[in-house]
Design a protein around this motif. Structure first.
Motif, PDB file in Angstrom:
ATOM      1  N   VAL A 101     -81.045 -24.798  67.365  1.00  0.00           N
ATOM      2  CA  VAL A 101     -81.886 -24.961  66.165  1.00  0.00           C
ATOM      3  C   VAL A 101     -81.486 -26.273  65.477  1.00  0.00           C
ATOM      4  CG1 VAL A 101     -82.258 -22.487  65.766  1.00  0.00           C
ATOM      5  CG2 VAL A 101     -80.237 -23.601  64.794  1.00  0.00           C
ATOM      6  N   ASN A 102     -82.319 -26.692  64.543  1.00  0.00           N
ATOM      7  CA  ASN A 102     -82.024 -27.946  63.827  1.00  0.00           C
ATOM      8  C   ASN A 102     -80.960 -27.726  62.752  1.00  0.00           C
ATOM      9  OD1 ASN A 102     -84.135 -28.786  65.357  1.00  0.00           O
ATOM     10  ND2 ASN A 102     -85.623 -28.882  63.668  1.00  0.00           N
ATOM     11  N   PRO A 103     -80.079 -28.726  62.516  1.00  0.00           N
ATOM     12  CA  PRO A 103     -79.015 -28.563  61.508  1.00  0.00           C
ATOM     13  C   PRO A 103     -79.570 -28.193  60.124  1.00  0.00           C
ATOM     14  CG  PRO A 103     -78.668 -30.577  62.784  1.00  0.00           C
ATOM     15  CD  PRO A 103     -79.999 -30.051  63.205  1.00  0.00           C
ATOM     16  N   GLU A 104     -80.688 -28.814  59.737  1.00  0.00           N
ATOM     17  CA  GLU A 104     -81.211 -28.547  58.369  1.00  0.00           C
ATOM     18  C   GLU A 104     -81.663 -27.103  58.218  1.00  0.00           C
ATOM     19  OE1 GLU A 104     -81.769 -31.029  60.780  1.00  0.00           O
ATOM     20  OE2 GLU A 104     -83.931 -30.867  60.470  1.00  0.00           O
ATOM     21  N   TRP A 105     -81.839 -26.377  59.318  1.00  0.00           N
ATOM     22  CA  TRP A 105     -82.255 -24.962  59.229  1.00  0.00           C
ATOM     23  C   TRP A 105     -81.068 -24.062  58.954  1.00  0.00           C
ATOM     24  CZ3 TRP A 105     -86.049 -23.898  63.918  1.00  0.00           C
ATOM     25  CH2 TRP A 105     -87.137 -24.773  63.814  1.00  0.00           C
ATOM     26  N   VAL A 106     -79.831 -24.583  59.048  1.00  0.00           N
ATOM     27  CA  VAL A 106     -78.652 -23.699  59.001  1.00  0.00           C
ATOM     28  C   VAL A 106     -78.041 -23.694  57.592  1.00  0.00           C
ATOM     29  CG1 VAL A 106     -76.359 -23.232  59.958  1.00  0.00           C
ATOM     30  CG2 VAL A 106     -78.168 -24.202  61.429  1.00  0.00           C
ATOM     31  N   THR A 107     -77.882 -22.482  57.040  1.00  0.00           N
ATOM     32  CA  THR A 107     -77.245 -22.297  55.722  1.00  0.00           C
ATOM     33  C   THR A 107     -75.919 -21.571  55.920  1.00  0.00           C
ATOM     34  OG1 THR A 107     -79.374 -22.169  54.577  1.00  0.00           O
ATOM     35  CG2 THR A 107     -77.491 -21.187  53.456  1.00  0.00           C
ATOM     36  N   VAL A 108     -74.871 -22.063  55.281  1.00  0.00           N
ATOM     37  CA  VAL A 108     -73.562 -21.383  55.318  1.00  0.00           C
ATOM     38  C   VAL A 108     -73.168 -21.033  53.884  1.00  0.00           C
ATOM     39  CG1 VAL A 108     -71.104 -21.620  55.863  1.00  0.00           C
ATOM     40  CG2 VAL A 108     -72.817 -22.566  57.429  1.00  0.00           C
ATOM     41  N   LEU A 109     -72.813 -19.756  53.656  1.00  0.00           N
ATOM     42  CA  LEU A 109     -72.407 -19.296  52.323  1.00  0.00           C
ATOM     43  C   LEU A 109     -70.979 -18.754  52.389  1.00  0.00           C
ATOM     44  CD1 LEU A 109     -75.623 -17.247  51.390  1.00  0.00           C
ATOM     45  CD2 LEU A 109     -75.006 -19.505  50.526  1.00  0.00           C
ATOM     46  N   PHE A 110     -70.149 -19.148  51.426  1.00  0.00           N
ATOM     47  CA  PHE A 110     -68.792 -18.588  51.316  1.00  0.00           C
ATOM     48  C   PHE A 110     -68.807 -17.552  50.200  1.00  0.00           C
ATOM     49  CE2 PHE A 110     -66.615 -21.274  54.248  1.00  0.00           C
ATOM     50  CZ  PHE A 110     -67.257 -22.503  54.217  1.00  0.00           C
ATOM     51  N   ASP A 111     -68.598 -16.290  50.583  1.00  0.00           N
ATOM     52  CA  ASP A 111     -68.609 -15.177  49.621  1.00  0.00           C
ATOM     53  C   ASP A 111     -67.155 -14.757  49.429  1.00  0.00           C
ATOM     54  OD1 ASP A 111     -69.515 -13.210  47.978  1.00  0.00           O
ATOM     55  OD2 ASP A 111     -70.482 -12.000  49.542  1.00  0.00           O
ATOM     56  N   GLU A 112     -66.530 -15.230  48.339  1.00  0.00           N
ATOM     57  CA  GLU A 112     -65.080 -15.091  48.167  1.00  0.00           C
ATOM     58  C   GLU A 112     -64.717 -13.818  47.399  1.00  0.00           C
ATOM     59  OE1 GLU A 112     -64.471 -19.006  46.299  1.00  0.00           O
ATOM     60  OE2 GLU A 112     -63.366 -19.547  48.125  1.00  0.00           O
ATOM     61  N   PHE A 113     -63.641 -13.159  47.824  1.00  0.00           N
ATOM     62  CA  PHE A 113     -63.185 -11.910  47.205  1.00  0.00           C
ATOM     63  C   PHE A 113     -61.730 -12.038  46.760  1.00  0.00           C
ATOM     64  CE2 PHE A 113     -66.490  -8.677  48.102  1.00  0.00           C
ATOM     65  CZ  PHE A 113     -67.334  -9.429  48.893  1.00  0.00           C
ATOM     66  N   ASP A 114     -61.453 -11.556  45.542  1.00  0.00           N
ATOM     67  CA  ASP A 114     -60.052 -11.407  45.138  1.00  0.00           C
ATOM     68  C   ASP A 114     -59.418 -10.357  46.041  1.00  0.00           C
ATOM     69  OD1 ASP A 114     -59.809 -13.176  42.914  1.00  0.00           O
ATOM     70  OD2 ASP A 114     -61.142 -11.827  41.804  1.00  0.00           O
ATOM     71  N   ARG A 115     -58.109 -10.439  46.264  1.00  0.00           N
ATOM     72  CA  ARG A 115     -57.463  -9.485  47.176  1.00  0.00           C
ATOM     73  C   ARG A 115     -57.494  -8.067  46.628  1.00  0.00           C
ATOM     74  NH1 ARG A 115     -52.444 -11.981  50.584  1.00  0.00           N
ATOM     75  NH2 ARG A 115     -53.783 -12.803  52.220  1.00  0.00           N
ATOM     76  N   GLU A 116     -57.661  -7.915  45.298  1.00  0.00           N
ATOM     77  CA  GLU A 116     -57.758  -6.543  44.772  1.00  0.00           C
ATOM     78  C   GLU A 116     -59.125  -5.937  45.058  1.00  0.00           C
ATOM     79  OE1 GLU A 116     -57.209  -7.369  40.498  1.00  0.00           O
ATOM     80  OE2 GLU A 116     -59.235  -6.570  40.215  1.00  0.00           O
ATOM     81  N   ASN A 117     -60.033  -6.741  45.614  1.00  0.00           N
ATOM     82  CA  ASN A 117     -61.381  -6.241  45.901  1.00  0.00           C
ATOM     83  C   ASN A 117     -61.633  -6.087  47.405  1.00  0.00           C
ATOM     84  OD1 ASN A 117     -62.195  -5.963  43.242  1.00  0.00           O
ATOM     85  ND2 ASN A 117     -62.854  -8.096  43.076  1.00  0.00           N
ATOM     86  N   TRP A 118     -60.549  -6.110  48.157  1.00  0.00           N
ATOM     87  CA  TRP A 118     -60.667  -6.008  49.631  1.00  0.00           C
ATOM     88  C   TRP A 118     -59.608  -5.010  50.120  1.00  0.00           C
ATOM     89  CZ3 TRP A 118     -63.314 -10.301  52.493  1.00  0.00           C
ATOM     90  CH2 TRP A 118     -63.408 -10.070  53.864  1.00  0.00           C
TER      91      TRP A 118
END
Lengths: 76, 76, 76, 76, 76, 76
Positions: E34-51
């Protein structure tokens, strides 16, 4: 414990997903310095009628198939 | 208004999901002190070819079925 | 490998989350017949201005705090 | 780049989803002042046996169909 | 249009995330064609007390920091 | 029971979110023929360093702010 969810159009082969899961895991292990067994990869597949950009369903915009426009069809 | 999403391998029976939804709702109501009608439980099911750990698809690692390795098969 | 994501209003104590994570894990282990180490629980917390039902933000509808209406306030 | 995921009971027609995707995109473009091509809408569909409120599966509570109780059935 | 969401412990540096986003995008472009512009990357960060895994919060199990046990601390 | 999750860059005002939550709820009620109290809207906000397209972090590509490029800044 990174969990990587890949949302994509339905239709990729098991081979493509096997290959991609391995490559993404290796990338995450290297860049985040975590153990391979801590890494989970999930493929969340969508029919093209369930994916829209600019207000248009991809089944209308791109027709059947996935990847580049019209280059690949659902396996018969 | 807690929303609980359970991501798991496809194949559990409706009875198991009915039982688990009730038990999880009761647990959340008790521990978070909220009303039962505020609690939503969603089962987000994945084929084993769409779930990988340590870079390996579960369809390769565990074969068909779900739960403990090989202990349960997809209902015929 | 069940992954349980709990979306809820921000403000619960670590003790409540510790207690809830343990209780939910035990419930899933029992009902789905999987090993405890396979179970992941994630708390995805939302400010009340980021949660709406019936078109109304919860910060408007319920004010500060979480759980039952007005019964609990954010820890000072 | 807003990504809007709509989780709903399976069974809506492509026409309803086409209509809803367009309407939601227009609303987001207007209210957030972003370009239409930046907006993605995803329909994440659930069988009623995979959705529970107040501890009860919707397949038990509402039977088949979607929308208002009993008003619409799965397309034959 | 693949959307890749990476759920991970909070605390990685912007450099690590920049590096990982680029590497994952290249991997997806290559493997899914696929084309690079089609790719979305999301970082969904969690505190360690929430994992939590195996019923235990990571803030209890691993203490502060992220990555391998105790090897990295939150940036001062 | 539709649950609508809107993933977007952090920084919108409560007024914008109040307005958008109401408008989206009305659209869903009309198009899906469901009751307003059944509709949940969640705003899942991301810092720009946690959102990448074409392999580039938005904090690098767009700098601070949200919406159209550079048109709006974080409230002072």
């Amino acid at each position: 414990m990174p969990i990587i969810t890949i949302r994509l159009a339905k239709g990729r082969s098991v081979e493509q997903k096997r290959d991609l899961a391995r490559a993404i895991t290796n990338t995450v292990v290297e860049k985040l310095d975590v153990n391979p067994e801590w890494v989970t990869v999930l493929f969340d597949e969508f029919d093209r009628e369930n994916w829209a950009t600019a207000g248009e369903l991809h089944s209308d915009k791109y027709g059947k198939g996935f990847g580049k426009i019209g280059s690949q069809e659902y396996p018969k």
